[in-house]
Design a protein around this motif. Sequence first.
Motif, short mmCIF file in Angstrom:
data_model
loop_
_atom_site.label_atom_id
_atom_site.label_comp_id
_atom_site.label_asym_id
_atom_site.label_seq_id
_atom_site.Cartn_x
_atom_site.Cartn_y
_atom_site.Cartn_z
N PHE A 46 0.84 -1.20 0.00
CA PHE A 46 0.00 0.00 0.00
C PHE A 46 0.87 1.25 0.00
O PHE A 46 0.63 2.19 -0.78
CB PHE A 46 -0.91 -0.02 1.25
CG PHE A 46 -1.59 1.30 1.53
CD1 PHE A 46 -2.84 1.59 1.00
CD2 PHE A 46 -0.96 2.27 2.31
CE1 PHE A 46 -3.45 2.82 1.24
CE2 PHE A 46 -1.56 3.50 2.56
CZ PHE A 46 -2.80 3.78 2.01
N PHE A 50 0.98 4.57 -2.24
CA PHE A 50 0.69 5.85 -1.58
C PHE A 50 1.81 6.86 -1.90
O PHE A 50 1.54 8.03 -2.17
CB PHE A 50 0.58 5.60 -0.06
CG PHE A 50 0.30 6.83 0.74
CD1 PHE A 50 -0.97 7.40 0.77
CD2 PHE A 50 1.31 7.44 1.49
CE1 PHE A 50 -1.23 8.54 1.53
CE2 PHE A 50 1.05 8.57 2.25
CZ PHE A 50 -0.22 9.13 2.27
N GLU A 128 -3.75 9.76 6.33
CA GLU A 128 -2.76 9.87 7.40
C GLU A 128 -3.44 9.91 8.77
O GLU A 128 -2.96 9.30 9.73
CB GLU A 128 -1.89 11.12 7.21
CG GLU A 128 -1.05 11.11 5.93
CD GLU A 128 0.08 10.08 5.94
OE1 GLU A 128 -0.08 8.99 6.50
OE2 GLU A 128 1.14 10.39 5.36
C1 MP5 Z 1 -1.63 4.49 6.10
C2 MP5 Z 1 -1.07 3.23 5.89
C3 MP5 Z 1 -0.80 5.66 6.54
N1 MP5 Z 1 0.24 2.99 6.07
N2 MP5 Z 1 -1.87 2.19 5.50
C4 MP5 Z 1 -3.18 2.39 5.32
C5 MP5 Z 1 -4.02 1.24 4.87
N3 MP5 Z 1 -3.74 3.58 5.53
C6 MP5 Z 1 -2.98 4.63 5.92
O1 MP5 Z 1 0.07 6.05 5.51
P1 MP5 Z 1 1.65 6.23 5.81
O2 MP5 Z 1 2.27 6.55 4.51
O3 MP5 Z 1 2.16 4.91 6.32
O4 MP5 Z 1 1.78 7.32 6.83
#
Ligand code: MP5
Length: 206
Positions: A46, A50, A128
Amino acid sequence: MSCQELLKKYSQQWQVATLHPFLNECKLGIIKPEQFNTWLVQDYLFVVEFTRMVGRILTYAPTSHFDLILSGLNALQNELNWFKDKATERQLDLNTKKQPTCKEYCNFMNKLTEMPYPIQATALWEIELAYNQGWQLPGKMSPPYNEFANRWGNPEFTNYVKLLEAQANEVLEDVSKTVQNQAETTFLNVARLEKDFWQMAYNATN
Ligand code: MP5
């Protein structure tokens, strides 16, 4: 409209997105290794997507928003390497197929940058916030889960999420009714995908 208005209007959906037995069982130390490891590998996959999304958001963001977004990308460099370290410690293969829920969330993020910037800024804040609140709500965790809870629950990350909220609010202020509706739909989609993501890991049996 504002981020706080979205949280208030959809407080029930938000609660379901951030309060999950997965997190509570990390806090209790009773989460099963297969559940936790599934989350770890799928969340790495993920975060790769992202990171790509945050990179694309720079194409649409006003330059006044660059500082914060670039600091987020900088943290993501560190986070992706940290995920690799955690996977090595647990002898997990990150070269794994995405599960359907992870794939759906990644597809959603791929399409997000086709939407107006206020929607992108709102989703970035919400994604976040989901981890910032989700990892804090169960209360203080013990090793090895405290490291994970602190990564997203620490005061610096909380502050980063507040600044993302301020940026989203700034661009949400004068949006048309159409964009406002899009913001609400997107908010609900993220909340649902967050809930489904925890459930995906929770369902893991090997
Ligand atoms: C985040 C994540 C937060 N790691 N996984 C999901 C499913 N939702 C939100 O993003 P980050 O980039 O780890 O701060």
